[in-house]
Design a protein around this motif. Structure first.
Motif, short mmCIF file in Angstrom:
data_model
loop_
_atom_site.label_atom_id
_atom_site.label_comp_id
_atom_site.label_asym_id
_atom_site.label_seq_id
_atom_site.Cartn_x
_atom_site.Cartn_y
_atom_site.Cartn_z
N UNK A 8 0.84 -1.20 0.00
CA UNK A 8 0.00 0.00 0.00
C UNK A 8 0.87 1.25 0.00
N UNK A 9 1.96 1.23 0.75
CA UNK A 9 2.87 2.37 0.78
C UNK A 9 3.45 2.64 -0.61
N UNK A 10 3.79 1.59 -1.32
CA UNK A 10 4.30 1.74 -2.69
C UNK A 10 3.22 2.30 -3.60
N UNK A 11 1.98 1.78 -3.46
CA UNK A 11 0.87 2.27 -4.28
C UNK A 11 0.55 3.72 -4.01
N UNK A 12 0.69 4.17 -2.74
CA UNK A 12 0.43 5.57 -2.40
C UNK A 12 1.30 6.51 -3.22
N UNK A 13 2.52 6.09 -3.55
CA UNK A 13 3.42 6.93 -4.32
C UNK A 13 3.29 6.76 -5.83
#
Length: 154
Positions: free
Chosen positions: A15-20
């Motif tokens: 999710x952290x990767x997708x946020x960016x």
């Protein structure tokens, strides 16, 4: 080749990767699991929802979190928590609950959500029947596999 493991920490990292990124949803299927992540409320939202299933060890068939296989007294089934976190009866504060005692549910009915690491995870009934008991208070912490509700199969 070893199977990929899926943990709440791994999902949080994804999710952290997708946020960016510019993506608003992801669907991954492996021999070990299926993971679906989607931005809640579309591109303008900052929250994410997830739904995941782990493959049963030694079997290519996936298991779906939901009603426990063992029957309880009086022919009841338990709807169990698919993972640890905070259990909520409604999609947001002040909203009506997903289900109430006496409601008819099907296998795919969402009966609550579990918040784990700021991700909202739907809990499906996993069987057809009538809600007989809701065992937990709204916002209560649960462990994976813990009974959330009882259903009279029907």
């Amino acid at each position: 080749m070893s199977k990929l493991e899926l943990t709440p920490e791994a999902v949080a990292e994804i999710v952290s990767i997708l946020d960016g990124s510019g993506y608003d949803k992801l669907d991954i299927t492996t021999d070990a699991f299926r993971l679906r992540i989607q931005k809640a409320g579309g591109e303008s939202s900052s929250g994410w929802t997830q739904d995941w299933e782990l493959a049963e060890r030694g079997s290519p068939e996936a298991i779906t979190p939901g009603a426990a296989e063992q029957a309880l007294p009086d022919g009841l089934l338990a709807i169990t928590a698919p993972l640890p976190g905070s259990f909520f009866h409604a999609p947001q504060p002040g909203a009506p609950p997903f289900v109430e005692i006496g409601d008819i549910v099907t296998r795919d009915t969402v009966v609550g959500i579990i918040e784990t690491m700021k991700l909202m995870n739907p809990v499906h009934a996993g069987c057809d029947g009538v809600i007989e008991a809701i065992l937990l208070a709204n916002g209560q912490m649960v462990d994976g596999g813990m009974a959330l509700m009882h259903v009279r199969a029907g």
